[in-house]
Design a protein around this motif. Structure first.
Motif, PDB file in Angstrom:
ATOM      1  N   THR A  51       2.881  -5.301   2.458  1.00  0.00           N
ATOM      2  CA  THR A  51       1.813  -5.753   3.359  1.00  0.00           C
ATOM      3  C   THR A  51       1.710  -7.266   3.523  1.00  0.00           C
ATOM      4  O   THR A  51       0.839  -7.728   4.254  1.00  0.00           O
ATOM      5  CB  THR A  51       0.451  -5.232   2.852  1.00  0.00           C
ATOM      6  N   ASP A  88      -3.091   5.708  -3.613  1.00  0.00           N
ATOM      7  CA  ASP A  88      -2.800   6.335  -2.323  1.00  0.00           C
ATOM      8  C   ASP A  88      -3.011   5.306  -1.210  1.00  0.00           C
ATOM      9  O   ASP A  88      -3.078   4.097  -1.473  1.00  0.00           O
ATOM     10  CB  ASP A  88      -3.644   7.594  -2.120  1.00  0.00           C
ATOM     11  N   SER A  89      -3.158   5.781   0.012  1.00  0.00           N
ATOM     12  CA  SER A  89      -3.240   4.869   1.155  1.00  0.00           C
ATOM     13  C   SER A  89      -4.502   4.016   1.150  1.00  0.00           C
ATOM     14  O   SER A  89      -4.605   3.063   1.930  1.00  0.00           O
ATOM     15  CB  SER A  89      -3.159   5.665   2.462  1.00  0.00           C
ATOM     16  N   SER A  90      -5.461   4.332   0.295  1.00  0.00           N
ATOM     17  CA  SER A  90      -6.685   3.530   0.224  1.00  0.00           C
ATOM     18  C   SER A  90      -6.521   2.329  -0.712  1.00  0.00           C
ATOM     19  O   SER A  90      -7.438   1.510  -0.823  1.00  0.00           O
ATOM     20  CB  SER A  90      -7.859   4.399  -0.257  1.00  0.00           C
ATOM     21  N   ASN A  91      -5.381   2.246  -1.383  1.00  0.00           N
ATOM     22  CA  ASN A  91      -5.160   1.175  -2.364  1.00  0.00           C
ATOM     23  C   ASN A  91      -4.086   0.201  -1.885  1.00  0.00           C
ATOM     24  O   ASN A  91      -3.036   0.610  -1.392  1.00  0.00           O
ATOM     25  CB  ASN A  91      -4.709   1.760  -3.704  1.00  0.00           C
ATOM     26  N   THR A  92      -4.373  -1.088  -2.037  1.00  0.00           N
ATOM     27  CA  THR A  92      -3.382  -2.152  -1.843  1.00  0.00           C
ATOM     28  C   THR A  92      -3.389  -2.998  -3.113  1.00  0.00           C
ATOM     29  O   THR A  92      -4.456  -3.413  -3.570  1.00  0.00           O
ATOM     30  CB  THR A  92      -3.741  -3.033  -0.633  1.00  0.00           C
ATOM     31  N   GLN A 132      -6.721  -5.818  -9.481  1.00  0.00           N
ATOM     32  CA  GLN A 132      -7.947  -5.032  -9.566  1.00  0.00           C
ATOM     33  C   GLN A 132      -8.263  -4.654 -11.009  1.00  0.00           C
ATOM     34  O   GLN A 132      -9.380  -4.770 -11.478  1.00  0.00           O
ATOM     35  CB  GLN A 132      -7.818  -3.764  -8.714  1.00  0.00           C
ATOM     36  N   ASN A 186       1.219   9.379  -2.075  1.00  0.00           N
ATOM     37  CA  ASN A 186       0.692   9.156  -3.423  1.00  0.00           C
ATOM     38  C   ASN A 186       1.729   8.452  -4.294  1.00  0.00           C
ATOM     39  O   ASN A 186       2.926   8.713  -4.175  1.00  0.00           O
ATOM     40  CB  ASN A 186       0.322  10.489  -4.082  1.00  0.00           C
ATOM     41  N   ARG A 226       2.028   5.126   1.742  1.00  0.00           N
ATOM     42  CA  ARG A 226       1.934   6.123   2.823  1.00  0.00           C
ATOM     43  C   ARG A 226       1.525   7.483   2.256  1.00  0.00           C
ATOM     44  O   ARG A 226       0.981   8.308   2.958  1.00  0.00           O
ATOM     45  CB  ARG A 226       3.276   6.227   3.535  1.00  0.00           C
ATOM     46  N   THR A 263       0.861  -1.166   0.000  1.00  0.00           N
ATOM     47  CA  THR A 263       0.000   0.000   0.000  1.00  0.00           C
ATOM     48  C   THR A 263       0.904   1.223   0.000  1.00  0.00           C
ATOM     49  O   THR A 263       2.106   1.110  -0.250  1.00  0.00           O
ATOM     50  CB  THR A 263      -0.967  -0.014   1.204  1.00  0.00           C
TER      51      THR A 263
END
Length: 222
Positions: free
Chosen positions: A206, A178-182, A166, A152, A150, A148
């Motif tokens: 992760t 960004d931090s919402s994406n893994t 995805q 952009n 921290r 992920t």
């Protein structure tokens, strides 16, 4: 086929000169490759020019303005001549990759390629005051471990395609994470995949043994 583009608001900031320099660089390179965004940028430029002229009813084309316009035209010619002398490609393992116009001036500022884990190659790029970017090449089947962000991560696909669990990204695609994406990028094209990437904070791995790299991730992807 290019499927992923900057959002309209991001392009407005790019055209008006309000975007962060590193964002402007990646968006400019994408626009070089994308006919759709070239038309979008042209339309935004016309709209902003119209607004500017409407707010300045006293603009006159006097002799001093004509002189200024001539100077600008001379600068444009000099810039085009300089661009023509710049290297337009990167080389790796005997292969040449054509670069979009906006990235050509950094070809001479790119360090040597080094092999990372598995089928992953990386070449850091000195962007001056913007910091560093990276050209990353994934051989067929090569991947970046699940991570992920921290901050952009801006990515432009220069050649080939990859999937990240995805979506599937193709040559010319602009990607913002960004931090919402893994995700776990994997090169799926038979010739591999070359991308240009800029991150404003180190990646955060992760899963698996890759998590052991987190204390050192700034050495690889920042």
């Amino acid at each position: 086929m290019i499927k992923y583009h900057p959002e309209h608001e991001q392009l407005v900031k790019f055209v008006s000169g309000e975007a962060d320099p590193a964002w402007s660089l990646v968006m400019s390179a994408h626009v070089d490759m994308c006919p759709f965004c070239q038309k979008e940028v042209e339309a935004i430029s016309e709209e902003l020019s119209h607004e500017h002229l409407s707010n300045d009813a006293h603009v006159t084309m006097d002799s001093s303005l004509n002189l200024m316009m001539n100077d600008i035209m001379d600068l444009s010619t000099a810039s085009e001549e300089k661009e023509q002398s710049q290297t337009s490609y990167l080389e790796l393992e005997g292969r040449r990759f054509e670069l979009p116009r906006a990235l050509r001036r950094f070809a001479s500022k790119t360090d040597s390629w080094s092999r990372l884990v598995g089928k992953l190659w990386q070449a850091p790029v000195d962007l001056g005051e913007m910091g560093k970017g990276h050209f990353i090449f994934m051989e067929p089947g090569g991947s970046v471990p699940e991570h992920t962000h921290r901050g952009n991560e801006l990515t432009l696909v220069i050649n080939g395609e990859f999937q990240d669990g995805q979506r599937c990204y193709d040559t010319g695609d602009f990607i913002l994470m960004d931090s919402s994406n893994t995700h776990t990028p994997v090169a799926t094209h038979e010739d591999g995949c070359l991308v240009f990437s800029y991150v404003d904070e180190p990646l955060y791995f992760t899963s698996g043994l890759a998590r052991l790299l987190n204390p050192f991730s700034h050495l690889f992807f920042k």
